[in-house]
Scaffold this active site. Structure first.
Site, PDB file in Angstrom:
ATOM      1  N   LYS A   1       0.811  -1.186   0.000  1.00 57.23           N
ATOM      2  CA  LYS A   1       0.000   0.000   0.000  1.00 57.23           C
ATOM      3  C   LYS A   1       0.858   1.255   0.000  1.00 57.23           C
ATOM      4  O   LYS A   1       0.407   2.328  -0.378  1.00 57.23           O
ATOM      5  CB  LYS A   1      -0.893   0.040   1.231  1.00 57.23           C
ATOM      6  CG  LYS A   1      -1.919  -1.045   1.315  1.00 57.23           C
ATOM      7  CD  LYS A   1      -2.743  -0.905   2.599  1.00 57.23           C
ATOM      8  CE  LYS A   1      -3.673  -2.064   2.788  1.00 57.23           C
ATOM      9  NZ  LYS A   1      -4.380  -2.000   4.071  1.00 57.23           N
TER      10      LYS A   1
ATOM     11  N   GLU B   1       8.095   1.907  -5.957  1.00 61.47           N
ATOM     12  CA  GLU B   1       8.200   1.404  -4.583  1.00 61.47           C
ATOM     13  C   GLU B   1       8.380   2.571  -3.615  1.00 61.47           C
ATOM     14  O   GLU B   1       9.016   3.568  -3.960  1.00 61.47           O
ATOM     15  CB  GLU B   1       9.387   0.437  -4.498  1.00 61.47           C
ATOM     16  CG  GLU B   1       9.669  -0.142  -3.139  1.00 61.47           C
ATOM     17  CD  GLU B   1       8.602  -1.091  -2.633  1.00 61.47           C
ATOM     18  OE1 GLU B   1       7.483  -0.617  -2.328  1.00 61.47           O
ATOM     19  OE2 GLU B   1       8.883  -2.296  -2.506  1.00 61.47           O
ATOM     20  N   ASP B   2       7.804   2.434  -2.431  1.00 61.39           N
ATOM     21  CA  ASP B   2       7.913   3.510  -1.447  1.00 61.39           C
ATOM     22  C   ASP B   2       9.280   3.556  -0.788  1.00 61.39           C
ATOM     23  O   ASP B   2       9.891   4.611  -0.697  1.00 61.39           O
ATOM     24  CB  ASP B   2       6.795   3.429  -0.398  1.00 61.39           C
ATOM     25  CG  ASP B   2       6.762   2.123   0.378  1.00 61.39           C
ATOM     26  OD1 ASP B   2       7.484   1.164   0.011  1.00 61.39           O
ATOM     27  OD2 ASP B   2       6.001   2.047   1.358  1.00 61.39           O
TER      28      ASP B   2
ATOM     29  N   ASP C   1      14.585  -0.929   2.251  1.00 62.17           N
ATOM     30  CA  ASP C   1      15.313  -1.090   3.517  1.00 62.17           C
ATOM     31  C   ASP C   1      16.508  -2.014   3.314  1.00 62.17           C
ATOM     32  O   ASP C   1      17.629  -1.561   3.192  1.00 62.17           O
ATOM     33  CB  ASP C   1      14.394  -1.683   4.592  1.00 62.17           C
ATOM     34  CG  ASP C   1      13.447  -0.673   5.179  1.00 62.17           C
ATOM     35  OD1 ASP C   1      13.939   0.297   5.757  1.00 62.17           O
ATOM     36  OD2 ASP C   1      12.231  -0.860   5.066  1.00 62.17           O
ATOM     37  N   SER C   2      16.243  -3.299   3.266  1.00 63.77           N
ATOM     38  CA  SER C   2      17.309  -4.290   3.103  1.00 63.77           C
ATOM     39  C   SER C   2      17.618  -4.538   1.627  1.00 63.77           C
ATOM     40  O   SER C   2      18.697  -5.002   1.290  1.00 63.77           O
ATOM     41  CB  SER C   2      16.906  -5.610   3.757  1.00 63.77           C
ATOM     42  OG  SER C   2      15.814  -6.190   3.059  1.00 63.77           O
TER      43      SER C   2
ATOM     44  N   LEU D   1      15.996  -6.762  -0.041  1.00 65.84           N
ATOM     45  CA  LEU D   1      15.577  -8.142  -0.302  1.00 65.84           C
ATOM     46  C   LEU D   1      14.233  -8.223  -1.012  1.00 65.84           C
ATOM     47  O   LEU D   1      14.071  -9.006  -1.949  1.00 65.84           O
ATOM     48  CB  LEU D   1      15.537  -8.935   1.006  1.00 65.84           C
ATOM     49  CG  LEU D   1      16.889  -9.135   1.695  1.00 65.84           C
ATOM     50  CD1 LEU D   1      16.704  -9.728   3.089  1.00 65.84           C
ATOM     51  CD2 LEU D   1      17.794 -10.013   0.847  1.00 65.84           C
ATOM     52  N   THR D   2      13.266  -7.424  -0.583  1.00 69.12           N
ATOM     53  CA  THR D   2      11.943  -7.453  -1.206  1.00 69.12           C
ATOM     54  C   THR D   2      12.022  -7.016  -2.662  1.00 69.12           C
ATOM     55  O   THR D   2      11.479  -7.675  -3.554  1.00 69.12           O
ATOM     56  CB  THR D   2      10.960  -6.557  -0.433  1.00 69.12           C
ATOM     57  OG1 THR D   2      10.888  -7.001   0.920  1.00 69.12           O
ATOM     58  CG2 THR D   2       9.575  -6.587  -1.057  1.00 69.12           C
TER      59      THR D   2
ATOM     60  N   LYS E   1      17.163   3.318   2.411  1.00 68.65           N
ATOM     61  CA  LYS E   1      18.028   3.288   3.594  1.00 68.65           C
ATOM     62  C   LYS E   1      19.329   2.612   3.167  1.00 68.65           C
ATOM     63  O   LYS E   1      19.505   1.414   3.329  1.00 68.65           O
ATOM     64  CB  LYS E   1      17.370   2.516   4.737  1.00 68.65           C
ATOM     65  CG  LYS E   1      16.143   3.193   5.295  1.00 68.65           C
ATOM     66  CD  LYS E   1      15.565   2.387   6.447  1.00 68.65           C
ATOM     67  CE  LYS E   1      14.326   3.046   7.000  1.00 68.65           C
ATOM     68  NZ  LYS E   1      13.705   2.243   8.077  1.00 68.65           N
TER      69      LYS E   1
ATOM     70  N   ASP F   1       3.275   3.885   6.449  1.00 69.29           N
ATOM     71  CA  ASP F   1       2.508   3.751   7.683  1.00 69.29           C
ATOM     72  C   ASP F   1       3.285   3.053   8.784  1.00 69.29           C
ATOM     73  O   ASP F   1       4.347   2.474   8.551  1.00 69.29           O
ATOM     74  CB  ASP F   1       1.243   2.940   7.405  1.00 69.29           C
ATOM     75  CG  ASP F   1       1.539   1.454   7.254  1.00 69.29           C
ATOM     76  OD1 ASP F   1       0.928   0.658   7.981  1.00 69.29           O
ATOM     77  OD2 ASP F   1       2.385   1.080   6.415  1.00 69.29           O
TER      78      ASP F   1
END
EC number: 2.4.2.8
Length: 180
Positions: free
Chosen positions: A40, A99-100, A103-104, A106-107, A131, A159
């Site tokens: 989302k 994409e928002d 982080d890693s 991986l996704t 990040k 969120d």
């Protein structure tokens, strides 16, 4: 206060407009561009970005996927779940994943591998936030909004436990909001 502004509404609008101009230039010769929003969190970014892209000679279509690695936590679980897949084929089309946050990595890496097996003409990414210090794998990001420190960001579609998406800015969620 429970949150600190990292990027103002004005800063976000300016950067999204810049990204839209870059994408317009890079895809001006494309016949079929599919923008794939990752739900989302990317919905606000994607909405503003789409309105900043001007490709009158290109068939631009919108698709959505829902992929999760968070749940109600402030760090990625590492377990990637596809909750909603594309509804149309991307074979032979130029695909831009919206994409928002990365982080890693991986996704996004997993998603790019998945979509690459569907034989698009090209596959690139537009990411609002990264990040860089948290990356576990390198992922190619062609259109980057902002690099951010290792803090939990809310607002502008992002969120914490389904709260704060409506904020017009990007802010750091302070620990006192979620640690009990």
């Amino acid at each position: 206060m429970s949150r600190e502004v990292i990027f103002t509404e004005k800063e976000i609008k300016e950067r999204v407009s810049e990204l839209g101009r870059q994408i317009t230039q890079d895809y001006k010769d494309s016949k079929n561009l599919v923008l794939v929003g990752i739900l989302k969190g990317s919905f606000v970014f994607m909405s503003d970005l789409v309105r900043s892209i001007h490709l009158p000679n290109t068939n631009v279509s919108l698709e959505f996927m829902s992929i999760s690695s968070y749940g109600a936590e402030t760090s990625s679980s590492g377990v990637i779940r596809i909750m909603m897949d594309l509804r149309t084929s991307i074979e032979g089309k130029d695909v831009l994943i919206i994409e928002d946050i990365v982080d890693s990595g991986l996704t996004l890496k997993h998603l790019m591998e998945l979509l690459n097996h569907r034989n698009p003409n090209s596959l690139h990414t537009a990411v609002l936030l990264r990040k860089k210090e948290g990356l576990k794998v390198e992922v190619p990001v062609k259109y980057m909004g902002f690099d951010i420190p290792m803090v939990f960001i809310i607002g502008y579609g992002l969120d914490f436990a389904e709260n704060y998406r409506e904020l017009p800015y990007l802010g750091e969620l302070k620990e006192e909001c979620y640690k009990k």
